[in-house]
Design a protein around this motif. Structure first.
Motif, short mmCIF file in Angstrom:
data_model
loop_
_atom_site.label_atom_id
_atom_site.label_comp_id
_atom_site.label_asym_id
_atom_site.label_seq_id
_atom_site.Cartn_x
_atom_site.Cartn_y
_atom_site.Cartn_z
N GLY A 66 35.67 -7.32 -0.74
CA GLY A 66 34.29 -7.70 -0.97
C GLY A 66 33.51 -7.60 0.32
N TYR A 67 32.22 -7.95 0.25
CA TYR A 67 31.34 -7.86 1.42
C TYR A 67 30.77 -9.23 1.68
CZ TYR A 67 29.02 -4.74 4.69
OH TYR A 67 28.64 -4.08 5.84
N SER A 68 31.08 -9.80 2.85
CA SER A 68 30.77 -11.20 3.12
C SER A 68 31.37 -12.07 2.03
CB SER A 68 29.25 -11.42 3.21
OG SER A 68 28.96 -12.69 3.72
N ILE A 69 32.58 -11.73 1.67
CA ILE A 69 33.20 -12.31 0.47
C ILE A 69 33.51 -13.79 0.63
CG2 ILE A 69 35.62 -11.80 1.06
CD1 ILE A 69 35.89 -10.74 -1.87
N GLY A 70 33.75 -14.22 1.87
CA GLY A 70 34.07 -15.63 2.09
C GLY A 70 32.94 -16.56 1.74
N SER A 71 31.70 -16.15 2.04
CA SER A 71 30.55 -17.02 1.79
C SER A 71 29.92 -16.79 0.42
CB SER A 71 29.49 -16.80 2.87
OG SER A 71 29.05 -15.45 2.87
N THR B 86 31.60 -0.93 -2.02
CA THR B 86 32.60 -1.45 -1.08
C THR B 86 33.85 -0.58 -1.09
OG1 THR B 86 33.32 -3.04 -2.79
CG2 THR B 86 31.79 -3.83 -1.12
N ALA B 87 34.16 0.03 -2.22
CA ALA B 87 35.29 0.97 -2.26
C ALA B 87 34.99 2.20 -1.40
CB ALA B 87 35.57 1.39 -3.70
N ALA B 88 33.73 2.65 -1.43
CA ALA B 88 33.36 3.84 -0.66
C ALA B 88 33.51 3.61 0.84
CB ALA B 88 31.92 4.24 -0.98
N LEU B 89 33.40 2.38 1.28
CA LEU B 89 33.53 2.09 2.70
C LEU B 89 34.95 2.34 3.21
CD1 LEU B 89 31.45 -1.22 2.98
CD2 LEU B 89 30.69 1.14 3.27
N GLY C 105 20.93 -3.71 10.92
CA GLY C 105 21.84 -4.69 10.37
C GLY C 105 23.05 -4.01 9.75
N HIS C 106 23.88 -4.82 9.11
CA HIS C 106 25.10 -4.31 8.49
C HIS C 106 25.20 -4.77 7.04
CE1 HIS C 106 26.08 -3.71 12.76
NE2 HIS C 106 26.89 -2.77 12.35
N GLY C 107 24.04 -4.91 6.37
CA GLY C 107 24.06 -5.22 4.96
C GLY C 107 24.71 -4.10 4.16
N LEU C 108 25.20 -4.43 2.99
CA LEU C 108 25.94 -3.45 2.20
C LEU C 108 25.10 -2.22 1.88
CD1 LEU C 108 28.46 -2.62 0.65
CD2 LEU C 108 27.64 -3.95 -1.30
#
Length: 567
Positions: free
Chosen positions: A455-460, A560-563, A505-508
């Protein structure tokens, strides 16, 4: 607090101390030719959501406390003088709770203020503001923040409590107050207003009611906020030698910032010649993205290639760069870090700024030359997980992005656990129970093979939501919090921060575009999706909006898979 004899000088509200001083200058400059923009749809939606949330909190407080609450009419219901008179009457009567208190002007301190909630404590009043964001963090006894909370509580025996404000304080377990500087500056403004009118407590405390629907109390006299304000002396920059920063209280920060903005406004209203240099200059900061003066300020900064256009450069860093003679993005991109050894900027921060400047000059994100793709953990079975939420999580999307050759479902298979009707605790939890059963099934079928969930920033986001819903225990089949934390999570955000040098930034959406991924929707975004969801629930183009939401969520998972396969 400064006294002013002139009766015609502007008074400033609770937002002034936390807003950009150049914005205030433009608003009060009689020679200003630019016109501020109205709020766009996304910003207006935020305003509307905040107003609706504040109203719901007011209704809950009235329901809890009945006749102990005085409700001051709103702006559309009564004139300011009447509202101030009603507030005065409620204060004089010692009303336990006052909602929407419009205070008398503090002409000496030059303050205006409308306080969401006033709570009587003894014979004084404590300010509370309602915010449509979280006001707490999850307590963690091992964290530095938890230690700071314990050390600096200063008598706040119940730092987070329920909305039952008049009974014995009921602490909310597992949460601790989150000290946000902007919130605390606003509370400090209200405290100073109460102080000016003789209603403030001896020790400055204020509260925030956040989306958790609890009250978090904040000690405004506890040193919480680090400042890096370079001082120029004899051609050098001096600063705190040990920590490079100094921790200050909310009141200290507020008094400094508010007094500075009063001086800025005073100079603005006296301006008659546009060629005269203003006392402040535009500096690109986070606030700019939603400021009505964004376009003219941004044009001014682009015209001079201002160094603050580098995203990690805030006002303190901007001050250091200007002192060192680095005023443009181009200069920063070519900077040798060794020339800054005696400045307050750490080497890590400076290198990050230089890399962002180089990306800005290149006009695109740059891959770190030392990046190693093997840093991204891979697995036999890879699941990309993404949620969509409004008031509650209404959609969990899971994509099997990588599977073994003998796996029954093909790679790229997407499964959604969703509801497009109004949700309560049970309905929201049922979606998690279904998701958990699906994850459990994947785990059983993958026995002997590796599995990871991305995930992306998955913890929060995803993990935090699962923990919250699991803790509620609203339905059978939910995991425990330990079960949630035991899953093989991989957060791609910190990895992408290492991979890419970026000035955006580093947003998705930004990083996935750099990796070559594109969403199928013409207007993908969180705010837009909330509108689609509301329309779907209301029955407006229901099927079309549901299809759009599912496609958008599936693409988030595919992004997120593409990353993991990008160059």
């Amino acid at each position: 607090m400064t006294e002013h004899a002139r009766p015609d000088v502007p008074l400033l509200g609770a937002y002034a101390a936390k807003q950009c001083p150049y914005r205030l200058f433009r608003e009060h400059d009689p020679t200003e030719a630019a016109v501020p923009a109205p709020p766009d749809d996304a910003l207006q939606e935020l305003f509307d959501d905040g107003i609706a949330f504040e109203a719901s909190i007011g209704e809950e407080l009235v329901e809890l406390h009945g006749d102990a609450v005085a409700v001051i009419p709103g702006r559309s219901e009564a004139e300011p003088d009447e509202r101030r008179a009603l507030t005065d009457a409620a204060l004089a009567a010692g009303t336990p709770i006052i909602l929407g208190a419009l205070m008398q002007r503090d002409t000496t301190g030059r303050r205006l203020g409308e306080i969401d909630v006033l709570l009587r404590v003894g014979d004084r009043y404590r300010p509370i503001d309602v915010k449509h964001h979280r006001c707490t963090t999850n307590a963690d006894e091992d964290s530095d923040e938890a230690e700071d909370t314990e050390e600096a509580a200063d008598g706040l025996s119940t730092p987070v409590q329920t909305l039952d404000l008049l009974g014995p304080a009921v602490a909310v377990a597992g949460l601790e107050a989150k000290y946000r500087e902007d919130d605390c500056l606003q509370l400090a403004h209200y405290y100073r207003m109460l102080q000016a009118h003789g209603y403030a407590e001896p020790h400055a405390v204020g509260g925030i009611i956040g989306t958790e629907r609890v009250v978090a109390w904040f000690d405004l006299e506890s040193p919480r906020f680090s400042t890096l304000t370079p001082q120029q002396s004899d051609g050098a920059i001096t600063y705190h030698r040990r920590h490079r920063t100094t921790k200050r209280t909310a009141l200290d920060r507020y008094d400094f910032e508010f007094d500075f903005r009063l001086r800025v406004v005073d100079e603005a209203i006296e301006r008659r010649d546009r060629s005269a240099s203003p006392p402040v200059l535009p500096v690109s900061v986070v606030e700019c993205t939603r400021c009505p003066w964004h376009d003219p300020c941004h044009a001014d900064m682009e015209a001079v290639d201002d160094v603050s256009l580098v995203k990690p450069v805030g006002y303190p860093e901007w001050s250091v760069h200007r002192f060192m003679g680095v005023t443009t993005v181009t200069q920063l991109a070519a900077l040798d870090p060794a020339t800054y050894v005696d400045t307050p900027l750490t080497e890590h921060a400076l290198v990050n700024q230089i890399r962002s400047a180089q990306a800005a000059v290149a006009g695109q994100m740059l891959i770190d030359p030392d990046w190693d793709e093997s840093l991204v953990p891979r697995a036999d079975v890879e699941i990309d997980l993404d949620l969509e939420n409004a008031a509650r999580v209404y959609l969990w999307g899971a994509r099997l992005s990588r599977v073994p050759d003998d796996w029954p479902e093909p790679a790229g298979s997407y499964t959604a656990f969703a509801s497009f009707d109004e949700l309560d605790d049970v309905g929201e939890a049922e979606l998690v129970a279904r998701l958990w059963a699906w994850l459990d099934d994947i785990g059983r079928r993958a026995a002997g093979r590796t599995v990871r969930i991305y995930g992306y920033s998955i913890g929060s986001t995803e993990v935090a939501a699962l923990r919250r819903i699991a803790a509620g225990g609203a339905v059978p089949g939910l995991p425990s919090i330990d079960d949630v934390m035991a899953l093989p999570w991989v957060d791609l955000l910190p990895l992408m921060r290492r991979k890419y040098w970026s000035n955006w930034g580093h947003g998705l959406k930004v990083v996935a575009a750099a990796a070559g991924f594109a969403w199928r929707d013409d207007d993908p975004g969180g705010y837009a999706s909330m509108g689609w969801y509301r329309d779907a629930v209301a029955g407006v183009d229901r099927e079309a909006n549901i299809a759009r939401l599912l496609m958008y969520n599936e693409d988030d998972c595919a992004a997120t898979a593409a990353l993991r396969v990008s160059p």
